[in-house]
Write a protein that holds these residues in place. Structure first.
Motif: not given
Length: 353
Positions: A215-217, A245-248, A252-253
């Motif tokens: 998603a971030l990529s 979580q990744a955006l912040n 990542v859990s």
């Protein structure tokens, strides 16, 4: 929920939106409620309301709007080509607490596009213009579109994007493949990026968003306002929480297999399960498990054994054996290579985002 209470559909620094893609026979009230237990997306979209001269509002789909307790906005999706009836149904839905009206211009199922609806309409930009213009006139609130890059090529792509601007569409969810490419080709993220630059409304990137990492990529590659996720959310209902979580910048859990077993139990426990024949219950659960099994074990033993189960008892035993024998083993965040979901019916394969 009034439109003023909905998260703004605009790009803001540090804000990336998430949406659950509309999937026929999947994204009903029960699935939305189950997903909410693990971390909601910012937006939900309903299964599509089929629109034709004799159509009425599907009561089952309507429940995902009127009985929704997730606290998230729900867009009502329409599919059809009859302009008077699309306008009629859109106006009827406007009396319900919808976040907006969404038009399906992307379904790649042959039995759908052969009727010149869904992705089939992308062959006729002038008809798309007529439909969007009339809907824009009729819909006082948000009007959104979910579409693909084209039917069998991208020759009309820029024309379609210009129609998004012309008709003042509020949100574009764009799957980065043509209708004919279905889910088999690489996703053309460069064309999603092109759309982001060409249209005035926010764009949600759709296609192969399989994890928080991807998603971030994809957000970086496309500049999109957010991501829309379909089949990956069936496999991993934690994906929206993990993306946040990744955006912040948080870790990542991980998810233990025992939690996956809990998820399967929640999927199984519908209010109507006891009234459904066992064979149909097993087939319905296999629809979900075909996706979930892609991240359970690299060898695919769970996937094979699940498919071989004939009764509910056998299926539950397979789940317990693979998910509870070593309950702290982590569920893979990405699907294991080579493990392909083959749903038990056409619709989720062909109409999932």
């Amino acid at each position: 929920m009034s439109l003023s209470q909905i998260l703004p559909l605009s790009t803001c620094p540090g804000l990336s939106l998430t949406a659950l893609a509309p999937m026929q026979d999947v994204t009903d009230l029960h699935f939305m409620s189950v997903l909410a237990h693990y971390g909601c997306p910012d937006y939900f979209f309903t299964e599509y309301f089929r629109v034709h001269p004799s159509s009425t509002l599907n009561k089952k789909i309507l429940r995902s709007i009127t009985e929704n307790t997730t606290g998230r906005p729900v867009f009502a999706q329409l599919i059809g080509e009859s302009i008077p009836d699309l306008v009629r149904i859109a106006r009827e839905l406007s009396h319900y607490p919808v976040a907006g009206i969404d038009l399906n211009l992307g379904c790649p199922a042959p039995r759908v596009y052969r009727k010149n609806v869904g992705g089939g309409l992308l062959r006729d930009p002038e008809q798309v213009k007529r439909i969007l213009s009339e809907l824009r006139e009729a819909v006082a609130g948000r009007l959104t579109v979910k579409m693909r890059l084209g039917f069998d090529n991208t020759d009309h792509f820029d024309r379609l994007l210009d129609l998004i601007n012309l008709c003042d569409i509020n949100l574009l969810s764009l799957h980065g493949r043509t209708v004919k490419e279905k889910y088999h080709s690489a996703v053309h993220y460069d064309l999603i990026a092109h759309a982001v630059q060409r249209v005035r409304c926010p764009v949600l990137a759709n296609g192969n968003v399989t994890s928080a990492t991807s998603a971030l990529s994809i957000l970086e590659m496309t500049g999109a306002a957010g991501v829309m996720i379909g089949r990956a959310a069936i496999r991993n209902p934690w994906i929206f929480q993990q993306i946040r979580q990744a955006l912040n910048g948080q870790p990542v859990s991980g998810v233990p297999l025992s939690a996956v077993h809990d998820y399967i139990e929640r999927l199984r426990q519908t209010q109507t399960a006891s009234m459904v024949p066992e064979r149909a219950r097993v087939s319905h659960m296999k629809m979900y498990l075909n996706f979930i099994a892609q991240s359970v074990d690299v060898a695919g033993a769970f996937l094979r054994e699940m498919r071989q189960a004939r009764t509910e008892t056998e299926l539950l035993a397979v789940c317990a054996r693979h998910l509870l024998s070593n309950p702290e083993t982590e569920f893979a965040l990405e699907p294991y290579p080579g493990l392909v979901a083959r749903p038990t019916c056409e619709t989720p394969q062909d109409c999932c985002a």
